[in-house]
Write a protein that holds these residues in place. Structure first.
Motif, PDB file in Angstrom:
ATOM      1  N   THR A 170       9.460  -2.355  -2.111  1.00 35.29           N
ATOM      2  CA  THR A 170       9.773  -0.936  -2.372  1.00 35.29           C
ATOM      3  C   THR A 170      11.173  -0.780  -2.979  1.00 35.29           C
ATOM      4  OG1 THR A 170      10.330  -0.733  -0.041  1.00 35.29           O
ATOM      5  CG2 THR A 170       8.168   0.067  -0.704  1.00 35.29           C
TER       6      THR A 170
ATOM      7  N   PRO B  32       0.837  -1.199   0.000  1.00 35.43           N
ATOM      8  CA  PRO B  32       0.000   0.000   0.000  1.00 35.43           C
ATOM      9  C   PRO B  32       0.874   1.253   0.000  1.00 35.43           C
ATOM     10  CG  PRO B  32       0.102  -0.953   2.207  1.00 35.43           C
ATOM     11  CD  PRO B  32       0.917  -1.840   1.319  1.00 35.43           C
TER      12      PRO B  32
ATOM     13  N   ARG C 169       9.385   5.357   0.069  1.00 35.37           N
ATOM     14  CA  ARG C 169      10.720   5.152   0.652  1.00 35.37           C
ATOM     15  C   ARG C 169      11.081   3.684   0.470  1.00 35.37           C
ATOM     16  NH1 ARG C 169      11.496   6.977   6.565  1.00 35.37           N
ATOM     17  NH2 ARG C 169      12.211   8.899   5.618  1.00 35.37           N
TER      18      ARG C 169
HETATM   19  C1  LIG Z   1      -2.204   3.012   4.137  1.00 39.00           C
HETATM   20  C2  LIG Z   1      -0.722   2.992   3.958  1.00 39.00           C
HETATM   21  C3  LIG Z   1      -0.115   4.003   3.238  1.00 39.00           C
HETATM   22  C4  LIG Z   1       1.274   3.997   3.049  1.00 39.00           C
HETATM   23  N1  LIG Z   1       1.829   5.013   2.322  1.00 39.00           N
HETATM   24  C5  LIG Z   1       3.159   4.987   2.076  1.00 39.00           C
HETATM   25  C6  LIG Z   1       3.758   5.999   1.268  1.00 39.00           C
HETATM   26  O1  LIG Z   1       3.110   6.907   0.772  1.00 39.00           O
HETATM   27  N2  LIG Z   1       5.082   5.913   1.055  1.00 39.00           N
HETATM   28  C7  LIG Z   1       5.855   4.904   1.593  1.00 39.00           C
HETATM   29  O2  LIG Z   1       7.059   4.894   1.357  1.00 39.00           O
HETATM   30  N3  LIG Z   1       5.324   3.966   2.386  1.00 39.00           N
HETATM   31  C8  LIG Z   1       3.992   3.964   2.616  1.00 39.00           C
HETATM   32  N4  LIG Z   1       3.438   2.973   3.373  1.00 39.00           N
HETATM   33  C9  LIG Z   1       4.330   1.953   3.926  1.00 39.00           C
HETATM   34  C10 LIG Z   1       4.621   0.896   2.869  1.00 39.00           C
HETATM   35  O3  LIG Z   1       3.457   0.204   2.562  1.00 39.00           O
HETATM   36  C11 LIG Z   1       5.684  -0.050   3.412  1.00 39.00           C
HETATM   37  O4  LIG Z   1       6.883   0.633   3.581  1.00 39.00           O
HETATM   38  C12 LIG Z   1       5.885  -1.188   2.446  1.00 39.00           C
HETATM   39  O5  LIG Z   1       4.779  -2.020   2.526  1.00 39.00           O
HETATM   40  C13 LIG Z   1       7.140  -1.954   2.758  1.00 39.00           C
HETATM   41  O6  LIG Z   1       7.173  -3.045   1.871  1.00 39.00           O
HETATM   42  P1  LIG Z   1       8.513  -3.763   1.443  1.00 39.00           P
HETATM   43  O7  LIG Z   1       8.163  -5.054   0.798  1.00 39.00           O
HETATM   44  O8  LIG Z   1       9.376  -2.842   0.644  1.00 39.00           O
HETATM   45  O9  LIG Z   1       9.222  -3.956   2.797  1.00 39.00           O
HETATM   46  P2  LIG Z   1       9.287  -5.311   3.691  1.00 39.00           P
HETATM   47  O10 LIG Z   1      10.172  -6.289   2.964  1.00 39.00           O
HETATM   48  O11 LIG Z   1       7.921  -5.731   4.026  1.00 39.00           O
HETATM   49  O12 LIG Z   1      10.034  -4.728   4.902  1.00 39.00           O
HETATM   50  C14 LIG Z   1      11.408  -4.516   4.897  1.00 39.00           C
HETATM   51  C15 LIG Z   1      11.853  -3.813   6.159  1.00 39.00           C
HETATM   52  O13 LIG Z   1      11.336  -2.519   6.219  1.00 39.00           O
HETATM   53  C16 LIG Z   1      10.541  -2.351   7.378  1.00 39.00           C
HETATM   54  N5  LIG Z   1       9.436  -1.512   7.011  1.00 39.00           N
HETATM   55  C17 LIG Z   1       8.274  -1.881   6.488  1.00 39.00           C
HETATM   56  N6  LIG Z   1       7.495  -0.807   6.306  1.00 39.00           N
HETATM   57  C18 LIG Z   1       8.201   0.269   6.734  1.00 39.00           C
HETATM   58  C19 LIG Z   1       7.945   1.665   6.804  1.00 39.00           C
HETATM   59  N7  LIG Z   1       6.794   2.195   6.436  1.00 39.00           N
HETATM   60  N8  LIG Z   1       8.915   2.470   7.269  1.00 39.00           N
HETATM   61  C20 LIG Z   1      10.073   1.963   7.653  1.00 39.00           C
HETATM   62  N9  LIG Z   1      10.363   0.656   7.636  1.00 39.00           N
HETATM   63  C21 LIG Z   1       9.437  -0.180   7.189  1.00 39.00           C
HETATM   64  C22 LIG Z   1      10.126  -3.735   7.744  1.00 39.00           C
HETATM   65  O14 LIG Z   1       9.853  -3.837   9.112  1.00 39.00           O
HETATM   66  C23 LIG Z   1      11.354  -4.498   7.388  1.00 39.00           C
HETATM   67  O15 LIG Z   1      12.343  -4.384   8.374  1.00 39.00           O
HETATM   68  C24 LIG Z   1       2.067   2.971   3.599  1.00 39.00           C
HETATM   69  C25 LIG Z   1       1.454   1.945   4.339  1.00 39.00           C
HETATM   70  C26 LIG Z   1       0.082   1.965   4.527  1.00 39.00           C
HETATM   71  C27 LIG Z   1      -0.541   0.868   5.322  1.00 39.00           C
END
Ligand SMILES: Cc1cc2nc3c(=O)[nH]c(=O)nc-3n(C[C@H](O)[C@H](O)[C@H](O)COP(=O)(O)OP(=O)(O)OC[C@H]3O[C@@H](n4cnc5c(N)ncnc54)[C@H](O)[C@@H]3O)c2cc1C
Ligand code: FES
Lengths: 155, 287
Positions: B91, B67, B85
């Motif tokens: 991401t 998301p 980010r």
């Molecule tokens: C409603 C909603 C809106 C969002 N809007 C944004 C947005 O506009 N921009 C954005 O960049 N993100 C946003 N996020 C957060 C984003 O969804 C997560 O960062 C993303 O799902 C991480 O996925 P990944 O597979 O890259 O990381 P994963 O492989 O799932 O995680 C990798 C590592 O990063 C950590 N991590 C996960 N999420 C975050 C986070 N948010 N911040 C710091 N560390 C994290 C995990 O704990 C883990 O250590 C939003 C989340 C929600 C629920």
């Protein structure tokens, strides 16, 4: 003096302070101006005063060898800085530097310490107000240490 | 539910679980780990209407779906913008996508900031880190309807000066006389001449009317907890504070339960909540 009294009584830090105590504070107060870039005090120097900022901005920083100055916090209009005058050994723990033209009222710490010893009501008022400032700084420092924006909380 | 205008906007596809391919038209590097992507809708679609605060599920093909809030201008819905980010698997893969490649999009989902409902009040936006992205559409919206609001204040905290997002845009906005922007960073070297300290410290000196304002807060949960306390000290009541929650999501439409927060689903009942509606769950550790 009248001018200093007005400025101090309007400063948020002294909100609600009695007229009598404001007058006692004015006796220890004077106007100061710092140019942009000027150091107000440096780490290790005697901490003989504190400051009510009227205009401008001050950075509280520490010098780290090989890294240069690291800024710990900034202080701006309506805020105070410096509480080392209250606690022995009355030495500054950090540097303070004006980043722009800064006007402030400074209070002589030695003068104020003597007045607080003589008038414990004044001492208690000052202590209460500084306790709030110190608690707020502690909380802010903890939040800074948590690095809340860096890697998020899900780690 | 956060506000009257929260009604969900028509979703991209008839099948809400089916992501449609959008083409990446532009990638803007915002900081060392954050980027914005401008996406173009599939042919045949006109606009991508959304409400400030809503999010999309973005699918990096073959890797996974996450998301991400919409960070673009709701008054110009032809271009879809997301700011992300790079933190983990999906991401980081998104960060490596190139202009011309596609990404799957489904949405928009979730509730919105109470922008229209705040007419007549001061609006104070308080944000930390990537939290500025979900609030940017509100700023566009408020500025497009500037006459209807009192003071508009943005308080924004970043980790270091290098982490500040949308630098050029913030500069432009700062030059306006009808929008107040105060930035602060947690950490800086001596070359930085701005504020240093956590964003909560800016609240005390900020020039909004605590008795007639709406506060919209977006950032990490710890930052939001302290922000709410500071707002309350200023006299802002809880019913005028809105926060945006983050939870792990899978379906995005209230089916799978991944984002459950007590009896609430963040994907459907949030992410934007009125503080009074989420307060009990917000402070509970087990949630
Ligand atoms: C409603 C909603 C809106 C969002 N809007 C944004 C947005 O506009 N921009 C954005 O960049 N993100 C946003 N996020 C957060 C984003 O969804 C997560 O960062 C993303 O799902 C991480 O996925 P990944 O597979 O890259 O990381 P994963 O492989 O799932 O995680 C990798 C590592 O990063 C950590 N991590 C996960 N999420 C975050 C986070 N948010 N911040 C710091 N560390 C994290 C995990 O704990 C883990 O250590 C939003 C989340 C929600 C629920
Ligand atoms: S993500 Fe599936 S219920 Fe919310």
């Amino acid at each position: 003096m009248e001018n200093l009294e007005r400025i101090l009584s309007e400063h948020p830090f002294l909100e609600g302070m009695s007229q009598k105590h404001i007058e006692l504070l004015v006796g220890c107060a004077s106007n100061v101006v710092f140019k942009a870039g000027e150091f107000i005090f440096r780490e290790g120097e005697p901490a003989d005063n504190f400051y009510f900022i009227r205009h401008g901005r001050v950075l509280v920083e520490t010098h780290v060898p090989q890294k240069g100055p690291i800024v710990i916090r900034s202080r701006a209009e309506g805020e105070i800085f410096g509480w080392s005058w209250m606690v022995p050994p009355y030495k500054w723990h950090f540097d303070a530097r004006a980043t722009e033209l800064t006007r402030a009222i400074t209070l002589d710490g030695k003068c104020l310490r003597t007045k607080c010893e003589e008038d414990h009501d004044l001492g208690y008022e000052i202590m209460k107000r500084f306790a709030l400032v110190i608690a707020e700084r502690l909380e802010a420092t903890r939040l800074q240490l948590m690095d809340i924006y860096g890697n998020g909380l899900k780690k | 539910m956060a506000s009257k205008s929260e009604k969900l906007i028509e979703v991209v596809s008839d099948d809400p679980m089916l992501a449609r391919p959008f083409t990446i038209r532009r990638v803007i590097k915002e900081s060392h780990d954050t980027f914005s992507m401008e996406l173009e809708k599939p042919s045949g679609r006109k606009d991508f209407n959304f409400l400030p605060g809503q999010f999309n599920m973005l699918y990096v093909y073959g890797i996974g779906e996450v998301p991400i809030s919409i960070s673009g201008d709701p008054t110009m819905p032809r271009t879809l913008v997301h700011t992300t980010r790079a933190v983990g698997t999906v991401t980081k893969a998104m960060w490596n996508l190139k202009v011309g490649e596609s990404i799957g999009v489904r949405g928009p989902y979730g509730t919105a900031w109470p922008a229209a409902e705040s007419e007549g009040s001061d609006v104070v936006l308080i944000t930390g880190g990537i939290g500025l992205a979900p609030l940017r559409p509100v700023i566009y919206y408020l500025l497009a309807n500037r006459g209807k609001y009192g003071k508009i204040v943005l308080l924004y905290g970043a980790r270091t000066p290098e982490d500040i997002l949308y630098v050029k845009q913030l500069e432009k906005w700062r030059a306006r006389f009808d929008l107040e922007i105060h930035l602060t960073v947690d950490r800086a070297t001596g070359a930085w001449h701005g504020n240093v300290g956590v964003v909560t410290q800016l609240i005390k000196r900020s020039p909004f009317d605590p008795l007639n304002c709406v506060a919209m807060v977006c950032g990490p949960e710890v930052m939001m907890r302290f922000t709410v306390m500071e707002l309350e000290k200023r006299g802002v009541t809880e019913d005028r504070i809105y926060i945006s929650m983050e939870r792990n999501m899978k379906c995005g439409i209230g089916l799978c339960g991944h984002c459950q927060l007590g009896s609430s689903f963040v994907c459907k009942d949030g992410p934007v909540y009125r503080f009074t509606d989420i307060k009990d769950k917000f402070t509970k550790r087990e949630m």
